[in-house]
Scaffold this active site. Structure first.
Site, PDB file in Angstrom:
ATOM      1  N   HIS A 124      41.108  78.617   6.922  1.00 12.50           N
ATOM      2  CA  HIS A 124      40.824  79.947   6.274  1.00 12.50           C
ATOM      3  C   HIS A 124      41.959  80.054   5.339  1.00 12.50           C
ATOM      4  CE1 HIS A 124      44.221  81.891   8.465  1.00 12.50           C
ATOM      5  NE2 HIS A 124      43.784  81.092   9.530  1.00 12.50           N
TER       6      HIS A 124
ATOM      7  N   ARG B  59      39.038  86.214   9.479  1.00 12.27           N
ATOM      8  CA  ARG B  59      39.563  85.301   8.360  1.00 12.27           C
ATOM      9  C   ARG B  59      38.822  84.179   8.137  1.00 12.27           C
ATOM     10  NH1 ARG B  59      42.847  85.542  13.031  1.00 12.27           N
ATOM     11  NH2 ARG B  59      43.608  83.363  13.905  1.00 12.27           N
TER      12      ARG B  59
ATOM     13  N   GLU C 237      40.833  80.164  16.533  1.00 11.61           N
ATOM     14  CA  GLU C 237      42.383  79.478  16.645  1.00 11.61           C
ATOM     15  C   GLU C 237      42.998  79.259  17.877  1.00 11.61           C
ATOM     16  OE1 GLU C 237      44.569  77.746  15.580  1.00 11.61           O
ATOM     17  OE2 GLU C 237      45.664  78.806  13.895  1.00 11.61           O
TER      18      GLU C 237
ATOM     19  N   HIS D 137      40.218  77.361  11.597  1.00 11.13           N
ATOM     20  CA  HIS D 137      41.623  77.542  11.475  1.00 11.13           C
ATOM     21  C   HIS D 137      42.641  76.279  11.819  1.00 11.13           C
ATOM     22  CE1 HIS D 137      40.337  81.719  12.568  1.00 11.13           C
ATOM     23  NE2 HIS D 137      39.372  81.044  13.141  1.00 11.13           N
TER      24      HIS D 137
END
Length: 254
Positions: A29, A80, A107, A202
């Protein structure tokens, strides 16, 4: 043969269950609000900055220029990554594509460090200790206590998970363990069906996937950093093993 980074890709050579290669694109991202503030983010949901949106636009432009057209998209459940996927696809005129979202692409969970400033933590605990928490393969940060202001255990997007699936902290080894079932059950079948797959996720969930794809050792993966908004392109064979052995740096589409 896989195309060199920056060269147009012949997608016709990578389609179909019996194809020679399958194309997988990984995108971390774009810059998030907490990236900008140098804070540990983990599972907390923050959006992109203007710079992050620009990075996602650049990723879409790079893919379009290379002639790589995703058919299916996978993201985490975090804004994100979702915003990055949406923006990347919009630039390519492919915002209509089917998207699959899964918590296993989230993440790494930073435990009690979530929301804290990385530089301040280095001052408080020492740079070596913070580096160990951030970069070691198998040493997690202190766990997040119950009632923490950034605890997501009660978030409705995780309501259907089994007890213990929402972590209190994670090291990279934990991320590898939780991500691989989704690789085998979610992403791999799309590739084997002949789809060109885009995964927007991520830094650590992608490091876990890169470790698996490139067979990177535990010590070596600790030093790998994946930049925001730069597509990472893999050409995989029928067995979903890489067709060209090279450095991760050589796989970036710049």
């Amino acid at each position: 043969m896989a195309s060199a980074p920056g060269e147009p890709v012949d997608q016709h050579a990578s389609r179909g269950p019996g194809a020679l290669t399958h194309t997988l694109v990984l995108v971390r991202h774009g810059q998030s609000a907490w990236n900008l503030e140098n804070r540990f983010t983990g599972w907390w949901d923050v959006g992109l900055t203007d710079e992050g949106q620009a990075e996602a636009c650049a990723a879409g432009a790079a893919l379009a220029s290379a002639g790589i057209e995703p058919d299916v998209v996978h993201t985490s459940l975090l804004r994100r990554a979702i915003q990055t996927a949406n923006t990347t696809l919009d630039v390519m005129g492919r915002g209509w594509l089917p998207v699959r979202r899964h918590w296993r692409l989230n993440e790494r969970h930073y435990g009690a460090l979530t929301g804290l400033n990385k530089s301040e933590m280095a001052t408080r605990h020492g740079a070596d200790q913070v580096h160990l928490w951030r970069r070691s393969y198998d040493v997690p940060p202190p766990p997040m206590p119950a009632g923490h202001e950034f605890d997501v255990a009660g978030d409705p997007r995780y309501a259907g998970l089994a007890a213990g699936d929402v972590p209190r902290t994670e090291c990279l080894a934990d991320v590898v363990k939780r991500l691989l079932p989704y690789w085998y059950d979610g992403i791999a079948p799309d590739l084997q069906s002949g789809h060109t797959v885009l995964v927007a996720a991520h830094g650590n969930s992608l490091r876990a996937l890169v470790k698996h794809l490139d067979g990177i050792g535990d010590a070596e993966i600790a030093e790998l950093n994946i930049p925001t908004g730069v597509p990472l392109v893999y050409e995989l064979g029928a067995d979903l093993k890489v067709t060209t052995v090279c450095s991760v740096e050589d796989r970036y589409l710049r």
